[in-house]
Write a protein that holds these residues in place. Structure first.
Motif, PDB file in Angstrom:
ATOM      1  N   LYS A 279     -17.102-106.759  -7.460  1.00  0.00           N
ATOM      2  CA  LYS A 279     -17.421-107.663  -6.346  1.00  0.00           C
ATOM      3  C   LYS A 279     -17.809-106.864  -5.100  1.00  0.00           C
ATOM      4  O   LYS A 279     -18.796-107.164  -4.430  1.00  0.00           O
ATOM      5  CB  LYS A 279     -16.210-108.558  -6.052  1.00  0.00           C
TER       6      LYS A 279
ATOM      7  N   ASP B  18      -8.703-111.800   1.969  1.00  0.00           N
ATOM      8  CA  ASP B  18      -9.316-113.079   2.321  1.00  0.00           C
ATOM      9  C   ASP B  18      -8.447-113.805   3.350  1.00  0.00           C
ATOM     10  O   ASP B  18      -7.504-113.213   3.889  1.00  0.00           O
ATOM     11  CB  ASP B  18      -9.526-113.931   1.062  1.00  0.00           C
TER      12      ASP B  18
ATOM     13  N   ARG C  63      -4.076-115.817 -10.624  1.00  0.00           N
ATOM     14  CA  ARG C  63      -4.714-114.577 -10.147  1.00  0.00           C
ATOM     15  C   ARG C  63      -4.827-114.628  -8.633  1.00  0.00           C
ATOM     16  O   ARG C  63      -5.298-115.618  -8.082  1.00  0.00           O
ATOM     17  CB  ARG C  63      -6.126-114.442 -10.723  1.00  0.00           C
ATOM     18  N   ARG C  64      -4.450-113.536  -7.979  1.00  0.00           N
ATOM     19  CA  ARG C  64      -4.564-113.497  -6.519  1.00  0.00           C
ATOM     20  C   ARG C  64      -6.008-113.375  -6.059  1.00  0.00           C
ATOM     21  O   ARG C  64      -6.395-113.947  -5.038  1.00  0.00           O
ATOM     22  CB  ARG C  64      -3.741-112.298  -5.974  1.00  0.00           C
ATOM     23  N   ASP C  65      -6.827-112.623  -6.806  1.00  0.00           N
ATOM     24  CA  ASP C  65      -8.186-112.358  -6.328  1.00  0.00           C
ATOM     25  C   ASP C  65      -9.087-113.595  -6.371  1.00  0.00           C
ATOM     26  O   ASP C  65      -9.897-113.823  -5.477  1.00  0.00           O
ATOM     27  CB  ASP C  65      -8.826-111.195  -7.105  1.00  0.00           C
ATOM     28  N   THR C  66      -8.929-114.434  -7.404  1.00  0.00           N
ATOM     29  CA  THR C  66      -9.794-115.613  -7.528  1.00  0.00           C
ATOM     30  C   THR C  66      -9.059-116.908  -7.209  1.00  0.00           C
ATOM     31  O   THR C  66      -9.680-117.965  -7.133  1.00  0.00           O
ATOM     32  CB  THR C  66     -10.352-115.723  -8.960  1.00  0.00           C
TER      33      THR C  66
ATOM     34  N   THR D 158      -7.231-118.578  -9.124  1.00  0.00           N
ATOM     35  CA  THR D 158      -7.305-119.494 -10.269  1.00  0.00           C
ATOM     36  C   THR D 158      -6.023-119.407 -11.088  1.00  0.00           C
ATOM     37  O   THR D 158      -5.308-118.407 -11.042  1.00  0.00           O
ATOM     38  CB  THR D 158      -8.501-119.135 -11.180  1.00  0.00           C
TER      39      THR D 158
ATOM     40  N   HIS E 122     -11.138-106.044   0.437  1.00  0.00           N
ATOM     41  CA  HIS E 122     -10.763-107.043  -0.572  1.00  0.00           C
ATOM     42  C   HIS E 122     -10.125-108.328  -0.051  1.00  0.00           C
ATOM     43  O   HIS E 122     -10.147-109.338  -0.738  1.00  0.00           O
ATOM     44  CB  HIS E 122      -9.800-106.421  -1.585  1.00  0.00           C
TER      45      HIS E 122
ATOM     46  N   ILE F 262      -8.701-107.573 -13.315  1.00  0.00           N
ATOM     47  CA  ILE F 262      -8.685-107.757 -11.850  1.00  0.00           C
ATOM     48  C   ILE F 262      -9.143-106.476 -11.166  1.00  0.00           C
ATOM     49  O   ILE F 262      -9.933-106.505 -10.211  1.00  0.00           O
ATOM     50  CB  ILE F 262      -7.277-108.175 -11.361  1.00  0.00           C
TER      51      ILE F 262
ATOM     52  N   ASP G 145     -12.867-106.279 -11.626  1.00  0.00           N
ATOM     53  CA  ASP G 145     -13.564-107.350 -10.903  1.00  0.00           C
ATOM     54  C   ASP G 145     -13.598-107.089  -9.397  1.00  0.00           C
ATOM     55  O   ASP G 145     -14.596-107.387  -8.735  1.00  0.00           O
ATOM     56  CB  ASP G 145     -12.913-108.708 -11.180  1.00  0.00           C
ATOM     57  N   LEU G 146     -12.502-106.554  -8.853  1.00  0.00           N
ATOM     58  CA  LEU G 146     -12.473-106.246  -7.418  1.00  0.00           C
ATOM     59  C   LEU G 146     -13.517-105.179  -7.075  1.00  0.00           C
ATOM     60  O   LEU G 146     -14.225-105.283  -6.071  1.00  0.00           O
ATOM     61  CB  LEU G 146     -11.076-105.770  -6.995  1.00  0.00           C
TER      62      LEU G 146
END
Length: 302
Positions: free
Chosen positions: A220, A98, A188-191, A193, A96, A213, A216-217
């Motif tokens: 993805k 980045d 949001r940490r994942d996107t 945004t 997950h 979230i 979505d994780l």
């Protein structure tokens, strides 16, 4: 136990896994059968995320471990061996995360929501803290793990970076303007945004966003894996996919350790598993052309 692993990996860690059986070469030494879950990392390499082994009576005979059976006679015990390790932490990071740092799925995150105040005076901090205390209590009543970072020794920008690095799923920023307008800034940490959310709706919004979230994780990671399972029918195709695309290669294998070893020697790819799900079709081995009972999954692995 393989199913327990798969349930935990998918529903808590948001990591999609393939359930399968190891080949004789990859099997745990002394086991009759090794079951596994295999995951795919973002760099296209596979990771054996957990194994469970049926040991038969082999180890019982080696260590003379017996039990009294239904007839009251002594017999060697039938053994199993299982347990996941810290490699699952590696799987979580590599699936997950980045360039900003960790990205944690809400179901596992020790802090699910962090709240950062933005202020210039002590008076502003007190007003913000009063509003945050109310929000924190509401979120905690829903069993949401919240942290209010009101440290005066660090600026908001430092805190934003710190919690991005730590992978906290949701960050809420509150400043004097937010109090005035009755809003909160939610990131949001994942996107990466942000959104302005009305005070009256913030609790429901955060609750639903955590669920979103988590989903979505998983989606993805699943989409990445599905787009990186490639069926091949020739050894040239096999090598091309391995070098230029990566991921899992679904190919026919003649079932012999010799062929398995030769492919490993030529490409560094190993058979990750013989999948339990999916179509079973006869074919011809990708290397030798001999008869094959079904496709197996190859990949370069950690």
């Amino acid at each position: 136990m393989m199913n327990v692993y798969a349930d935990f990996a998918e529903n808590f860690m948001a990591i999609p896994v393939i359930k399968g059986i190891k080949t004789e070469t990859e099997r745990f030494a002394g086991a009759e059968e090794t079951y596994c879950i295999e995951a795919l990392m973002q760099d296209g390499k596979a990771l054996q995320a957990g194994t469970s082994h049926f040991l038969g009576q082999n180890f019982a005979k080696a260590f003379d471990v017996k039990f009294a059976n239904a007839e009251g006679k002594q017999d060697f015990v039938w053994g199993t061996s299982w347990g996941v390790s810290t490699r699952l932490m590696g799987a979580l990071v590599m699936t997950h995360s980045d360039d900003q740092g960790l990205v944690l799925p809400p179901n596992l995150a020790p802090i699910q929501v962090v709240i950062v105040p933005i202020y210039k005076s002590e008076e502003q901090l007190e007003e913000i803290s009063a509003a945050v205390a109310e929000l924190t209590a509401q979120l905690r009543s829903l069993k949401i793990a919240v942290k209010y970072d009101d440290r005066t020794t660090h600026k908001p920008g430092f805190k934003f970076n710190e919690y991005e690095l730590k992978g906290v799923p949701i960050r809420i920023a509150v400043g004097p303007k937010d109090l005035e307008n009755g809003t909160f800034e939610v990131a949001r940490r994942d996107t990466l945004t942000k959104e302005l959310v009305a005070k009256d709706n913030i609790v429901n919004y955060v609750k639903e966003l955590l669920n979103q979230i988590q989903k979505d994780l998983f989606t993805k990671a699943l989409q990445y894996r599905e787009s990186h399972i490639t069926e091949v029918n020739s050894f040239e195709e096999f090598k091309d996919v391995l070098e230029n695309k990566g991921g899992f290669i679904s190919a026919h294998w003649d079932g012999t350790p010799e062929t398995e070893d030769k492919i490993k020697e030529l490409t560094k790819a190993t058979i990750r598993c013989m999948p339990l799900m999916g179509k079973k079709e006869a074919g011809n081995c990708v290397l030798t052309g001999a008869n094959s009972a079904g496709r197996v999954l190859f990949a370069k692995a950690y």
